[in-house]
Design an enzyme around this catalytic site. Structure first.
Site, PDB file in Angstrom:
ATOM      1  NE  ARG A   1      -2.325  -3.207  -4.095  1.00  0.00           N
ATOM      2  CZ  ARG A   1      -2.280  -3.354  -2.763  1.00  0.00           C
ATOM      3  NH1 ARG A   1      -2.252  -2.262  -1.966  1.00  0.00           N
ATOM      4  NH2 ARG A   1      -2.380  -4.494  -2.136  1.00  0.00           N
TER       5      ARG A   1
ATOM      6  N   GLY B   1       0.755  -1.382   0.060  1.00  0.00           N
ATOM      7  CA  GLY B   1      -0.121  -0.127   0.053  1.00  0.00           C
ATOM      8  C   GLY B   1       0.695   1.382  -0.035  1.00  0.00           C
TER       9      GLY B   1
ATOM     10  CD  GLU C   1       1.429   1.436   7.253  1.00  0.00           C
ATOM     11  OE1 GLU C   1       1.202   1.422   5.988  1.00  0.00           O
ATOM     12  OE2 GLU C   1       1.290   0.197   8.031  1.00  0.00           O
ATOM     13  CG  ASP C   2      -1.243   1.929   3.223  1.00  0.00           C
ATOM     14  OD1 ASP C   2      -1.048   1.826   4.448  1.00  0.00           O
ATOM     15  OD2 ASP C   2      -1.851   0.850   2.400  1.00  0.00           O
TER      16      ASP C   2
ATOM     17  CG  ASP D   1      -9.062   0.322   9.582  1.00  0.00           C
ATOM     18  OD1 ASP D   1      -9.830   1.066   9.822  1.00  0.00           O
ATOM     19  OD2 ASP D   1      -9.295  -1.002   9.036  1.00  0.00           O
TER      20      ASP D   1
ATOM     21  CG  PHE E   1     -13.009  -0.774   2.234  1.00  0.00           C
ATOM     22  CD1 PHE E   1     -12.222  -1.314   3.361  1.00  0.00           C
ATOM     23  CD2 PHE E   1     -12.680  -0.807   1.159  1.00  0.00           C
ATOM     24  CE1 PHE E   1     -11.164  -1.951   2.770  1.00  0.00           C
ATOM     25  CE2 PHE E   1     -11.309  -1.307   0.503  1.00  0.00           C
ATOM     26  CZ  PHE E   1     -10.851  -2.206   1.564  1.00  0.00           C
ATOM     27  CB  VAL E   2     -10.968   4.805   1.523  1.00  0.00           C
ATOM     28  CG1 VAL E   2     -11.972   5.656   2.363  1.00  0.00           C
ATOM     29  CG2 VAL E   2      -9.703   4.557   2.081  1.00  0.00           C
TER      30      VAL E   2
HETATM   31  P1  IMP Z   1      -4.815  -1.614  10.851  1.00  0.00           P
HETATM   32  O1  IMP Z   1      -3.965  -2.999  11.557  1.00  0.00           O
HETATM   33  O2  IMP Z   1      -6.341  -1.982  10.949  1.00  0.00           O
HETATM   34  O3  IMP Z   1      -4.639  -0.474  11.082  1.00  0.00           O
HETATM   35  O4  IMP Z   1      -4.709  -1.912   9.219  1.00  0.00           O
HETATM   36  C1  IMP Z   1      -3.991  -1.363   8.372  1.00  0.00           C
HETATM   37  C2  IMP Z   1      -3.979  -1.849   6.947  1.00  0.00           C
HETATM   38  O5  IMP Z   1      -5.481  -2.360   6.561  1.00  0.00           O
HETATM   39  C3  IMP Z   1      -3.462  -0.973   5.971  1.00  0.00           C
HETATM   40  O6  IMP Z   1      -2.157  -1.132   5.771  1.00  0.00           O
HETATM   41  C4  IMP Z   1      -4.283  -1.238   4.741  1.00  0.00           C
HETATM   42  O7  IMP Z   1      -3.496  -2.471   3.956  1.00  0.00           O
HETATM   43  C5  IMP Z   1      -5.539  -2.110   5.237  1.00  0.00           C
HETATM   44  N1  IMP Z   1      -6.751  -0.995   5.304  1.00  0.00           N
HETATM   45  C6  IMP Z   1      -7.238  -0.580   6.347  1.00  0.00           C
HETATM   46  N2  IMP Z   1      -8.419   0.318   6.001  1.00  0.00           N
HETATM   47  C7  IMP Z   1      -8.344   0.170   4.600  1.00  0.00           C
HETATM   48  C8  IMP Z   1      -9.449   0.722   3.669  1.00  0.00           C
HETATM   49  O8  IMP Z   1     -10.142   1.481   3.920  1.00  0.00           O
HETATM   50  N3  IMP Z   1      -9.010   0.672   2.246  1.00  0.00           N
HETATM   51  C9  IMP Z   1      -8.012  -0.350   1.826  1.00  0.00           C
HETATM   52  N4  IMP Z   1      -7.063  -1.143   2.827  1.00  0.00           N
HETATM   53  C10 IMP Z   1      -7.291  -0.649   4.183  1.00  0.00           C
END
Ligand code: IMP
Length: 183
Positions: A169, A48, A103-104, A107, A156-157
């Site tokens: 992507r 990402g 980081e992208d 969440d 979800f984006v």
């Molecule tokens: P976390 O551990 O919940 O913070 O997950 C982070 C990872 O989940 C990110 O690096 C993304 O790969 C994926 N992710 C979380 N939210 C989204 C979204 O809205 N769209 C696409 N990928 C997401």
């Protein structure tokens, strides 16, 4: 690809390519100031962060190095569990380096919490985070983020490196995925 190419798949465009460029230039100027003379190592998390790493690094006027990690989260479906397996580790020794994780999106923050503990144990001189996007209402872990692009609603984006099932992507804008695409 821009949002005009996939209008039916997005319920809303949140940030355009121009918005992202403007914000990254501001963050890049801050990074230039904060890391002057420090030759930071930018650590990207595949896949990402590819877009934000490429664009942020090119706004910088200081020297920097880049390295990459690939991780997989043992999640239940689309939920992050915070239990992470390293699929590809860094090639760079972090001892004494100024490390900026790029980081992208944050969440729940569970993946990044694990990653930060792992990287901190390698004795970097400093360890900070730049995240292009963050969903404050989804966060389950307290994370100190030094540079943040934009805060997003808890939806979800896709776009700018963020995918749904491997798609979108390469979308230059960022938008909310329309429910009909995944339901
Ligand atoms: P976390 O551990 O919940 O913070 O997950 C982070 C990872 O989940 C990110 O690096 C993304 O790969 C994926 N992710 C979380 N939210 C989204 C979204 O809205 N769209 C696409 N990928 C997401």
């Amino acid at each position: 690809m821009d949002s005009a190419d996939i209008t039916a798949d997005l319920s809303e465009v949140l940030y355009t390519k121009a918005d992202i460029e403007t914000r990254l230039a501001e963050i890049g100027a801050q990074v230039d100031r904060d890391y002057a003379g420090k030759n930071p190592l930018l650590v990207g998390v595949l896949n990402g962060a590819v877009m934000v790493m490429a664009d942020l690094s090119r706004t910088l006027h200081i020297d920097c190095a880049m390295d990459w990690m690939a991780i997989s989260s043992y999640g239940m479906g689309t939920q992050s569990s915070g239990v992470v397996r390293i699929l590809k580790d860094l090639s760079t020794d972090l001892e004494g380096r100024h490390v900026l994780v790029v980081e992208d999106i944050i969440d729940t923050g569970l993946t990044l919490t694990y990653l930060m503990q792992n990287l901190a144990s390698r004795n970097p001189a400093s360890l900070e985070i730049m995240a292009m996007f963050r969903k404050p209402d989804a966060m389950k872990a307290e994370i100190d983020v030094k540079y943040i692009g934009f805060d997003l609603p808890n939806q979800f984006v896709v776009g700018y490196g963020l995918d749904y099932a491997g798609r979108y992507r390469n979308l230059t804008d960022v938008g909310i995925l329309a429910p009909h695409v995944y339901s």
